[in-house]
Design a protein around this motif. Structure first.
Motif, PDB file in Angstrom:
ATOM      1  N   MET A 376      -7.886 -21.622  52.008  1.00 61.54           N
ATOM      2  CA  MET A 376      -7.552 -20.848  50.817  1.00 61.54           C
ATOM      3  C   MET A 376      -6.893 -21.778  49.806  1.00 61.54           C
ATOM      4  N   VAL A 377      -7.545 -21.985  48.682  1.00 63.21           N
ATOM      5  CA  VAL A 377      -7.056 -22.884  47.645  1.00 63.21           C
ATOM      6  C   VAL A 377      -6.349 -22.074  46.571  1.00 63.21           C
ATOM      7  N   GLY A 378      -5.127 -22.475  46.254  1.00 67.30           N
ATOM      8  CA  GLY A 378      -4.392 -21.891  45.149  1.00 67.30           C
ATOM      9  C   GLY A 378      -4.069 -22.958  44.125  1.00 67.30           C
ATOM     10  N   ILE A 379      -4.116 -22.593  42.854  1.00 61.92           N
ATOM     11  CA  ILE A 379      -3.822 -23.540  41.783  1.00 61.92           C
ATOM     12  C   ILE A 379      -2.811 -22.909  40.843  1.00 61.92           C
ATOM     13  N   GLY A 380      -1.836 -23.711  40.375  1.00 60.73           N
ATOM     14  CA  GLY A 380      -0.788 -23.172  39.520  1.00 60.73           C
ATOM     15  C   GLY A 380      -0.118 -24.264  38.710  1.00 60.73           C
ATOM     16  N   ASP A 381       0.758 -23.862  37.799  1.00 57.04           N
ATOM     17  CA  ASP A 381       1.401 -24.819  36.903  1.00 57.04           C
ATOM     18  C   ASP A 381       2.287 -25.811  37.648  1.00 57.04           C
ATOM     19  N   ASP A 382       2.782 -25.413  38.809  1.00 56.85           N
ATOM     20  CA  ASP A 382       3.544 -26.324  39.650  1.00 56.85           C
ATOM     21  C   ASP A 382       3.245 -26.006  41.106  1.00 56.85           C
ATOM     22  N   LEU A 383       3.851 -26.757  41.997  1.00 55.91           N
ATOM     23  CA  LEU A 383       3.555 -26.612  43.421  1.00 55.91           C
ATOM     24  C   LEU A 383       3.900 -25.221  43.933  1.00 55.91           C
ATOM     25  N   GLU A 384       5.030 -24.687  43.517  1.00 53.58           N
ATOM     26  CA  GLU A 384       5.437 -23.372  43.990  1.00 53.58           C
ATOM     27  C   GLU A 384       4.475 -22.292  43.521  1.00 53.58           C
ATOM     28  N   ALA A 385       4.015 -22.403  42.271  1.00 54.00           N
ATOM     29  CA  ALA A 385       3.051 -21.424  41.765  1.00 54.00           C
ATOM     30  C   ALA A 385       1.722 -21.515  42.522  1.00 54.00           C
ATOM     31  N   ALA A 386       1.284 -22.732  42.830  1.00 53.58           N
ATOM     32  CA  ALA A 386       0.040 -22.900  43.584  1.00 53.58           C
ATOM     33  C   ALA A 386       0.176 -22.312  44.985  1.00 53.58           C
ATOM     34  N   ARG A 387       1.326 -22.531  45.635  1.00 53.06           N
ATOM     35  CA  ARG A 387       1.581 -21.948  46.956  1.00 53.06           C
ATOM     36  C   ARG A 387       1.542 -20.419  46.886  1.00 53.06           C
ATOM     37  N   THR A 388       2.175 -19.879  45.859  1.00 51.21           N
ATOM     38  CA  THR A 388       2.234 -18.429  45.698  1.00 51.21           C
ATOM     39  C   THR A 388       0.831 -17.839  45.603  1.00 51.21           C
ATOM     40  N   HIS A 389      -0.038 -18.473  44.808  1.00 53.79           N
ATOM     41  CA  HIS A 389      -1.404 -17.960  44.648  1.00 53.79           C
ATOM     42  C   HIS A 389      -2.189 -18.055  45.956  1.00 53.79           C
ATOM     43  N   ALA A 390      -2.042 -19.170  46.672  1.00 55.04           N
ATOM     44  CA  ALA A 390      -2.798 -19.333  47.923  1.00 55.04           C
ATOM     45  C   ALA A 390      -2.363 -18.314  48.967  1.00 55.04           C
TER      46      ALA A 390
END
Length: 412
Positions: A376-390
């Motif tokens: 499951m790949v998540g992408i976001g403005d920073d690492l925490e945002a990417a983790r949240t999406h994934a």
């Protein structure tokens, strides 16, 4: 714009990530995949051949009239698929069998590093259990025991338990025993054309099966990129001290390296940046995070590498955001996984999407077919945002037989 056709070999999450990038490239006319997985079906035409059979790959490439073959996994490389394609006059992204020994033999990789002056751990190559035990006792804990040959990312044991170290050495046959390298680990992929290399973004993966790096090593339970904590100048240092001398040494031996050189690094407290290992193909699952951030179309870069023309490619362009991939594995992994479990995927969107790895279609339904099932790949403005999406998208996944780590993307 003229287009060209590609045959992608492999069937895992790495190949789904590569296929996704190649299919989105305006230079690609038609994408063929052999054998692929159900997730790749919407991206191109799948073909049911053994990707590690050189004759079958050449025959298919000729039949399809493809302009480039991209080899994903290591087994076709060690089997000499690239050699067969070169002999047939077909462009191929992937090293020859002789060059692929950089991954196929840990002992050979150590020999190359020594000859090239590459910084790496002190090591002993052991052909007998008696030699291995002597080396284990020489280095002391923490013990690092590596199967000399291919082991699908699971041939390394790092332990403070002497008995466990000896047991692994006994199960492997020929082994490499190394001194332990402390510090965080970094994965750097470099696209090579025999003489030059172009680096991708550094990434970090999570090898052990459980939260907090508990349990046995796996093929990888997740990864993230870029690395906000990486020291400035790390990539330039690795290109100068590791990649350039390694490519020079491989050329000197008459086995130039063309393809993807994976450099596994440890940023040690005492001796700086040290090479843990080389692989000769895109690492899985780091590829799934790294390619999510690549803005430069990939196909032309791979074709230039295959043709020895990386000097025509400038610096790669990257998305400024962060990407995290979390692996959903089947119960029992990394031992004997429970397969055949029904999977219902959440919908993809611009912030998160599913890459299939160990899946199959049975009676029109998606089921698990291997140990590592999804990424499951998540992408976001920073690492925490990417983790949240994934992790938010993983919460929508319907797969009763699956599990994942909850700490992917937290630097370690």
């Amino acid at each position: 714009m003229s287009t060209f056709d590609i045959l992608l070999l492999g069937s895992g999450g790495r190949e789904h990530a590569l296929g996704r990038a190649l299919a989105a490239d305006p230079e690609v006319g038609h994408l063929h995949i052999a054998p692929g997985n159900p997730g790749l079906s919407p991206l191109g035409t799948r073909h049911a051949i053994d990707p590690a059979d050189p004759d079958a790959v050449v025959a298919l490439a000729r039949e399809l009239g493809v302009d480039l073959v991209v080899i994903g996994p290591e087994n076709p490389l060690v089997a000499g698929v690239a050699d067969a394609l070169h002999a047939a006059g077909i462009d191929c992204f992937g090293p020859t069998r002789a060059a692929a020994v950089l991954e196929g033999s840990k002992a050979f990789a150590k020999e190359i590093m020594a000859a090239a002056g590459v910084p790496t751990a002190d090591a002993r190559v052991c052909d007998t259990l008696e030699q291995a035990i002597a080396a284990i006792d020489e280095f002391g804990p923490t013990y690092v025991i590596k199967n000399d040959g291919l082991a699908a990312g699971k041939g390394v044991v790092v332990t403070d338990d002497r008995d466990a170290a000896i047991a692994h050495a006994k199960s492997c046959g020929k082994v490499v025993i190394e001194s332990f390298l402390d510090g965080p680990e970094v994965s750097l992929f470099v696209i090579c054309d025999g003489e030059r290399g172009i680096p991708l973004l550094p990434a970090q993966d999570f090898k052990r099966v459980g939260d907090g790096d508990a349990g046995p090593n796996t093929g990888g339970m997740g990864a993230y990129a870029p690395l906000p904590w990486a020291p400035e100048g790390l990539v330039a240092e690795v290109m100068e001290r590791v990649v350039a001398p390694t490519l020079t040494e491989m050329r000197r031996r008459g086995t130039p390296f063309t393809g993807l050189l994976y450099v596994g690094l440890a940023l040690t407290s005492r001796s700086g940046t040290q090479v843990v290992e080389f692989n000769v193909r895109f690492g899985d699952p780091e590829t799934q995070a790294v390619l999510a951030l690549l803005k430069t179309p990939l196909a032309g870069v791979l074709r230039a590498a295959a043709r020895g023309e990386l000097d025509t490619i400038g610096e790669l362009e990257w998305d400024s955001r962060s990407a995290v991939v979390v692996v959903e594995a089947a119960t029992g992994y990394p031992g004997v996984p429970r397969t055949g479990g029904l999977i219902k995927l959440p919908a993809d969107d611009a912030h998160a999407w599913t890459l299939q790895a160990g899946t199959a279609e049975v009676d029109g339904q998606l089921v698990s077919a291997a140990g590592r099932v999804l990424g499951m790949v998540g992408i976001g403005d920073d690492l925490e945002a990417a983790r949240t999406h994934a992790y938010a998208r993983l919460a929508e996944l319907d797969f009763a037989d699956g599990f994942h780590r909850s700490d992917i993307g937290i630097p370690h």
